[in-house]
Design an enzyme around this catalytic site. Sequence first.
Site, PDB file in Angstrom:
ATOM      1  N   HIS A 267       0.882  -1.214   0.083  1.00 29.25           N
ATOM      2  CA  HIS A 267       0.092  -0.096   0.087  1.00 29.25           C
ATOM      3  C   HIS A 267       1.052   1.389  -0.033  1.00 29.25           C
ATOM      4  O   HIS A 267       0.335   2.509  -0.089  1.00 29.25           O
ATOM      5  CB  HIS A 267      -1.017  -0.115   1.200  1.00 29.25           C
ATOM      6  N   HIS A 524       0.876  -8.428   5.887  1.00 30.71           N
ATOM      7  CA  HIS A 524      -0.012  -8.558   4.607  1.00 30.71           C
ATOM      8  C   HIS A 524      -1.279  -9.113   4.803  1.00 30.71           C
ATOM      9  O   HIS A 524      -2.195  -8.893   3.917  1.00 30.71           O
ATOM     10  CB  HIS A 524       0.619  -9.085   3.458  1.00 30.71           C
ATOM     11  N   SER A 704     -10.854  19.515  -6.887  1.00 33.66           N
ATOM     12  CA  SER A 704     -12.168  20.378  -6.462  1.00 33.66           C
ATOM     13  C   SER A 704     -13.355  19.660  -6.422  1.00 33.66           C
ATOM     14  O   SER A 704     -14.326  19.803  -5.828  1.00 33.66           O
ATOM     15  CB  SER A 704     -12.178  21.353  -7.394  1.00 33.66           C
ATOM     16  N   GLU A 711     -15.676  16.921 -19.999  1.00 34.50           N
ATOM     17  CA  GLU A 711     -14.551  15.936 -19.249  1.00 34.50           C
ATOM     18  C   GLU A 711     -15.456  14.461 -18.938  1.00 34.50           C
ATOM     19  O   GLU A 711     -14.479  13.495 -19.095  1.00 34.50           O
ATOM     20  CB  GLU A 711     -13.965  16.518 -18.087  1.00 34.50           C
TER      21      GLU A 711
END
Length: 767
Positions: A267, A524, A704, A711
């Site tokens: 991770h 893990h 944002s 898009e």
Amino acid sequence: MLKRVDEAAAMGCSSSVVTESQTRRSDRVASHADELARTPSLFAAIQAAILIQGWYRRHVARTEMKRRYTWSIFQSIEYAGEQDQLQLSHFFNFLMDHYAQLSGASSDLLSQLLNPSVDTCESLEIDKEPEYENIKVPDSYSGPRLSFPLSAIDANTLLKAFKQQQIHGRYVLQLLHETRKFLKQMPNITHLSTCYSKEITVCGDLHGKLDDLLLIFYKNGLPTPEKPYLFNGDFVDRGKNSMEVIIILFAFLLIYPNDVHLNRGNHEDHIMNLRYGFTKEVMQKYKLHGKKILHLVQEVFSWLPLATIIDSKVLVVHGGISDTTDLDFLASIERHRFKSALRPQKGRSGNSDENSQGKLSFKAQASKMLDSNGTVQGQRLDTYSTSRINHCFYKKQRPRSSPSSSVSGYGKSNGDQHCLSEEETAPSDSKCRQSQLAAGNDHAATQNKVSNSAAMPEVSCLDCEVETKEEMEWKQIVDILWSDPRNLIGCVPNSLRGGGCYFGQDITERMLKKYDLKLLIRSHECKQEGYELCHSGKVITIFSASNYYEECSNRGAYVKLGPDLVPRFVQYRVSKCTRRLTLQQRVSVVEASALKSLREKLYAHKSEVIAAFKQHDQDYTGRITTSQWASAVESVLHLHLPWRTLRPRLVRVTADGSVEYLSSFEDLQIEQPMKEVQPNLIETMYRHRADLEIIFGMIDKDHSGMLSIEEFRQTWKLFSSHLHINMDDQCIDDLARSIDFNKDGSIDFNEFLEAFRLVQTDRIIES
């Protein structure tokens, strides 16, 4: 006269003796009567005790059964999510590898996400002129003010401050900058010794659980030269305090560089962070400097050591090993080039023209790559091709055993994964194992034929004849970050996670013998007790995030190693309100959470599950047998769960034992259904909302949360190619307008995700 008195006395004595004898006899009779009276009560008491014992044993058995299937549900869903992440990464890799020539270079968007290495000149500029120096801390800031080099006082200040507030972004950037500078001097494999201290404490996954880290320090003591620590990766994601965890760890690393050690986990990867929460957490907590922090964190993660060896006898890695793990080769890798273990590192290109051409907008490149049907020059995009390349690639590497390394792909049909179980993979060297896998191999071949029919033409395996050094290095890193131990012979692909391998005891013993080691410590995997021993005690799994899946779901633990190298385990659980709950109540809380997640998984595949049910219901009665129900659910979800046991928790059963299969969905619905959008499209969006969030996050560079309709249109074309969804422009526009709730021409993606939250009405299923 005296004679009469004597006679009377004699008669009195005789009378007394007779009376006493009679009394004794009557007492014996009464005692015997009482004994006879008590005998039925004794039998009843024994019968009652046996009955109570039986009830108790059944209660314990039911509780343990709940714990086991609850654990299986959590783990299966977790690993399925990791497979989804890898499939999405394969799709991006496929685009970059095979369609970059359409625009002269890789997409700027995908390139920054998947291969965001910093050029040498840019790296030098970062070292010479760190950006934090231009950031001023306002006088109104009331948090801790750090001065470098850090001291133990600064670390204590941070520990206290995080209980109430965050530290300023300026100090975070400076801390990350100093950490990066220190880690660049570290080798890939760290060597530690217990001769300088009494014990070394090894901690497993923390996953943003700040309370667990503080509890470890409370129970075991803060890091000092007399109390060294090794943290074995996965510091971030899933938990809500990942940023605080790494700030504390990095601070102690700088204060005690010889006594605090960090290994990289799977991770510590910016692509994993997109799905599992760390990226979102950083942007929410540090809106002004979030992008700079994320970029620098990514750099720091890439410089983390890959393994640690204690006293030349104990190997510590995050995931595990494979049959090709080579510690000498691993020590020579330029680890910082692998920003993500989900993609092989490609050779660097020094062509400045290509780089400049790659700076096209996503909108322009998406238009070049995708037509209205989501195709590229008439070909459907499919991650299956990538998986075929990988399969051929690994097969050359391991001629003696099953493919065991790398992030392997899986066949897909209609955008859904088919997860191969262990029995469906290539057989190992063991004859016994071969016989066990025979049936599964036949099934796998059938599934591959089905998948091939829907896949795009395969890329020739001639393209993967040459194994580059970068690919070999990448496979080494993937194996130690993603692999898991299992009770088998040899290595087989890690079919549940989709990356790394399952390694057997023979692989462990071969590895330990080769390098003269005694023990392998890894993390893990979440374990109910916080740790687990396998492979005859030669492999230890340590997991330090308690309550990982749900409150009370598991303990956390750490292990202490002294000069004798005998492991000593310490268990704990962060408790808030659960101390007042009984064991049965705690198990019920965890079970309810697991079943909720499983019902959501069922709903996400609603149309496919119902189609599988109807194959067994030719007369459309709405009822099928339990065996048919279990088989149909498993054929779609591939979670390998005890469906017969779970049946009464998920579906309604009639008096004759039949299953009313549609009852699984009666009490679930999308909170804000969009009536103008096709139901199957809504289901697809709900199922892949995590993938949608990743792609939207890539487009939304300023974070944002707002995207323009255009898009979204181009993004959806790319995403529909990944899922094999045929949609024309009109359908995409309708979808975009339905998401634009306030009709301002832009999409608030956070509201969109919230709209796809699944809610549960009153339960209609009786346990």
